[in-house]
Enzyme design. Structure first.
Site, PDB file in Angstrom:
ATOM      1  N   GLY A 133       0.900  -1.120   0.048  1.00 30.33           N
ATOM      2  CA  GLY A 133      -0.067  -0.113   0.114  1.00 30.33           C
ATOM      3  C   GLY A 133       0.948   1.377   0.052  1.00 30.33           C
ATOM      4  N   GLY A 161       2.809   3.517   1.379  1.00 32.80           N
ATOM      5  CA  GLY A 161       3.455   3.659   2.627  1.00 32.80           C
ATOM      6  C   GLY A 161       4.016   5.086   3.025  1.00 32.80           C
ATOM      7  NE  ARG A 162       8.911   5.742  -0.258  1.00 24.85           N
ATOM      8  CZ  ARG A 162      10.213   6.010  -0.732  1.00 24.85           C
ATOM      9  NH1 ARG A 162      11.040   6.966  -0.360  1.00 24.85           N
ATOM     10  NH2 ARG A 162      10.667   5.272  -1.593  1.00 24.85           N
ATOM     11  CE  LYS A 168       8.324   7.272  -4.575  1.00 29.35           C
ATOM     12  NZ  LYS A 168       8.822   6.428  -5.681  1.00 29.35           N
ATOM     13  N   GLY A 228       7.544   6.632   6.313  1.00 28.46           N
ATOM     14  CA  GLY A 228       6.888   7.546   5.279  1.00 28.46           C
ATOM     15  C   GLY A 228       7.688   8.675   4.703  1.00 28.46           C
ATOM     16  CG  ASP A 249       4.955  -3.497  -5.448  1.00 29.39           C
ATOM     17  OD1 ASP A 249       5.649  -4.480  -5.644  1.00 29.39           O
ATOM     18  OD2 ASP A 249       5.868  -2.623  -4.872  1.00 29.39           O
ATOM     19  CG  ASP A 266       7.056   3.121  -7.439  1.00 37.00           C
ATOM     20  OD1 ASP A 266       6.959   4.305  -7.026  1.00 37.00           O
ATOM     21  OD2 ASP A 266       6.607   2.218  -6.787  1.00 37.00           O
TER      22      ASP A 266
HETATM   23  P1  AMP Z   1       9.049   0.503  -3.678  1.00 37.46           P
HETATM   24  O1  AMP Z   1      10.182  -0.123  -3.473  1.00 37.46           O
HETATM   25  O2  AMP Z   1       9.261   2.131  -3.443  1.00 37.46           O
HETATM   26  O3  AMP Z   1       8.088   0.367  -4.714  1.00 37.46           O
HETATM   27  O4  AMP Z   1       8.136   0.431  -2.042  1.00 37.46           O
HETATM   28  C1  AMP Z   1       7.742  -0.756  -1.980  1.00 37.46           C
HETATM   29  C2  AMP Z   1       6.631  -0.492  -0.644  1.00 37.46           C
HETATM   30  O5  AMP Z   1       7.338   0.079   0.497  1.00 37.46           O
HETATM   31  C3  AMP Z   1       5.471   0.333  -1.004  1.00 37.46           C
HETATM   32  O6  AMP Z   1       4.383  -0.016  -0.336  1.00 37.46           O
HETATM   33  C4  AMP Z   1       6.068   1.585  -0.438  1.00 37.46           C
HETATM   34  O7  AMP Z   1       4.820   2.668   0.000  1.00 37.46           O
HETATM   35  C5  AMP Z   1       6.646   1.162   0.874  1.00 37.46           C
HETATM   36  N1  AMP Z   1       7.747   2.074   1.382  1.00 37.46           N
HETATM   37  C6  AMP Z   1       8.889   2.291   0.721  1.00 37.46           C
HETATM   38  N2  AMP Z   1       9.671   3.320   1.560  1.00 37.46           N
HETATM   39  C7  AMP Z   1       8.972   3.479   2.537  1.00 37.46           C
HETATM   40  C8  AMP Z   1       9.151   4.365   3.713  1.00 37.46           C
HETATM   41  N3  AMP Z   1      10.149   5.015   3.927  1.00 37.46           N
HETATM   42  N4  AMP Z   1       8.018   4.493   4.649  1.00 37.46           N
HETATM   43  C9  AMP Z   1       7.084   3.774   4.429  1.00 37.46           C
HETATM   44  N5  AMP Z   1       6.705   2.985   3.507  1.00 37.46           N
HETATM   45  C10 AMP Z   1       7.724   2.819   2.485  1.00 37.46           C
HETATM   46 MG    MG Z   2       6.408   0.636  -5.475  1.00 38.94          MG
END
Ligand code: AMP
Ligand code: MG
Length: 483
Positions: free
Chosen positions: A88, A90-91, A111, A124, A250, A260
């Site tokens: 989901g 997350g940030r 983001k 986040g 995702d 992404d």
């Molecule tokens: P990504 O690798 O950027 O595609 O992120 C994968 C998942 O990790 C997604 O659900 C992001 O929202 C979550 N995520 C990445 N970095 C953070 C962060 N610093 N805090 C919270 N969630 C994160």
């Molecule tokens: Mg992602």
């Protein structure tokens, strides 16, 4: 402060409740504007030029909510490096959907906007370097004529984020035709909510494939269209030597946009095993693995659609298998046409495939720069000599010239090559140099690079330095996810 031209019409918020959590971005301490993409704003019917930098920083940090926005974090799942995980935003926070003057709908997303119920252990937040990196690479991909999300602004937050070291916090504003992912379907499938799954299929079709509204089986039709767009996308990445780096499900968009930008980078010398990402220990997402990973991800997409492919589960499996099998031939055909375009081949000749694979072998053997090899074939210029002195390449080139004489008009082949072979890609060492200076407060190199990537197919003698691959000492290049 005026509303900058935003016209919100927020449809995602009306989807079944399980799909998202409504919440606002977490305010930041001291937002400062780093970059605002006025050209993109203009194309969206937006105008921020009447605001002060401080007012824009308030908007793009999420401290000030734009009228009409309805902020939410989206729920999704994903196979990350092969493992299924509940994820989901997350940030990230979706501020809403803006309708541009051409009546097109765009997600406006922040983001790095703070914790959400999907943050798991994360803070986040995002750091300045990775957000500027997403900004420049997504814009480069756009100007290379490849579908992608785009970047509207980056602000710093005035707060530190803690990674391996302390970094400057930042928020990126991302524009996307939607943030529907393969992982969004996986999420609803995992919830075993068939009614929500049907709603999601209808929603995706309405947003991205309205021509399928009357299809007999919408899930099958949607799958086929998504597969087609993903194939086109990955073929385009291969064309310009782009390595996405984290092709988790995702991070695969239903719209067919690149999305992404984490540890992505462009390959210099040709080697299908090239990996830059520090987190990709086994080379799962190497340059040459991208086609097969695309198919793997689409198989996960097909699985998530099982309940809608047929009423009989067993039959659904067979249908999914048949659909996914079509990938290989479709991909090979698109790849072949792409390579013909790169080599200026117009008619179909028996020798074409062999010529392509011979060239790949020669580039690999001589560690030739991918981008510059193809540009050499157009303009005869090449800063790296090794390939050109290889007797086998000399023979290959003579054969290729003979082959091109079979084109009816030589001018047509040349035009094709000019359109499909970029001269300027964001070279890794140039990106790093610009990001490092920006982190020290000097944005000038970053702004110059933003200009260079705007005309990737046009020769410019003043920009020769941007065509050079990294010096040998910089070869062991690593990119970090920045999470
Ligand atoms: P990504 O690798 O950027 O595609 O992120 C994968 C998942 O990790 C997604 O659900 C992001 O929202 C979550 N995520 C990445 N970095 C953070 C962060 N610093 N805090 C919270 N969630 C994160
Ligand atoms: Mg992602």
């Amino acid at each position: 402060m005026n509303n900058s031209g935003f016209k919100f019409d927020n449809t995602y918020a009306n989807l079944p409740e399980i799909m998202a959590t409504k919440l606002s971005p977490v305010a930041v301490k001291k937002p400062e504007l780093v970059i605002l993409n006025h050209d993109l704003a203009k194309s969206l019917g937006l105008d921020f030029s009447k605001h002060s930098d401080q007012e824009n920083a308030e908007i793009f940090s999420g401290n000030k909510l734009i009228d009409g926005s309805l902020p939410l974090a989206q729920a999704y799942c994903g196979h990350q490096f092969g493992h299924f995980v509940m994820l989901g935003d997350g940030r990230a926070i979706l501020l809403g959907e803006h309708i541009d003057p051409k009546n097109q709908r765009w997600d406006i997303q922040l983001k790095g906007s703070g914790k959400t119920p999907y943050s798991r252990g994360g803070d986040g937040r995002a750091a300045l370097g990775p957000m500027l990196r997403e900004y420049i690479i997504s814009e480069a991909i756009h100007f290379l004529n490849i579908p992608t999300t785009r970047s509207l602004a980056v602000v710093t937050t005035g707060e530190d984020v803690l990674r391996e070291t302390k970094l400057k916090g930042a928020v990126l504003t991302r524009i996307a035709s939607s943030h529907l992912r393969v992982g969004t379907f996986q999420y609803v499938a995992a919830k075993q909510d068939i009614s929500a799954l049907k709603t999601l299929v209808d929603y995706a079709i309405e947003r991205h494939y309205p021509e399928l509204l009357q299809a007999q089986n919408k899930a099958i039709a949607l799958f086929k269209s998504v597969m087609k767009r993903q194939i086109e996308l990955i073929v385009n990445w291969m064309r310009v030597s782009f390595i996405h780096g984290v092709m988790n499900t995702d991070n695969m968009s239903i719209s067919g946009e690149s999305i992404d930008y984490g540890p992505c980078a462009f390959m210099d010398h040709y080697d299908t095993k090239t990996v830059f990402s520090s987190i990709d220990h086994y080379g799962r997402y190497a340059y040459g693995s991208q086609p097969i990973i695309g198919q793997w991800n689409l198989a996960r997409f097909a699985e998530s659609l099982f309940p809608l492919l047929d009423e009989d589960e067993k039959k659904s499996e067979g249908i999914a298998n048949d659909l996914i099998k079509e990938y290989e031939e479709l991909f090979a055909d698109k790849f072949h046409v792409m390579m013909k375009n790169k080599l200026g081949m117009i008619s179909d000749e028996d020798q074409d495939k062999q010529m392509m694979s011979d060239l790949f072998k020669l580039m690999h053997k001589n560690q030739a720069d991918y981008t510059n090899t193809f540009r050499y074939l157009i303009n005869g210029k090449f800063p790296q000599e090794k390939l050109l002195n290889d007797p086998d390449f000399i023979i290959w080139e003579a054969e290729w010239k003979k082959r091109l004489s079979k084109n009816q008009k030589s001018e047509d082949g040349y035009q094709l090559m000019m359109k499909h072979n970029p001269l300027f890609i964001p070279r890794n060492h140039k990106v790093e140099e610009a990001l490092s200076a920006a982190d020290d407060g000097d944005i000038s190199k970053f702004l110059s690079l933003c200009e260079v990537i705007k005309k990737p197919y046009t020769e410019d003698v003043n920009l020769e330095e941007f065509t050079k691959p990294a010096p040998a000492s910089d070869r062991v290049y690593k990119t970090y996810c920045g999470t």
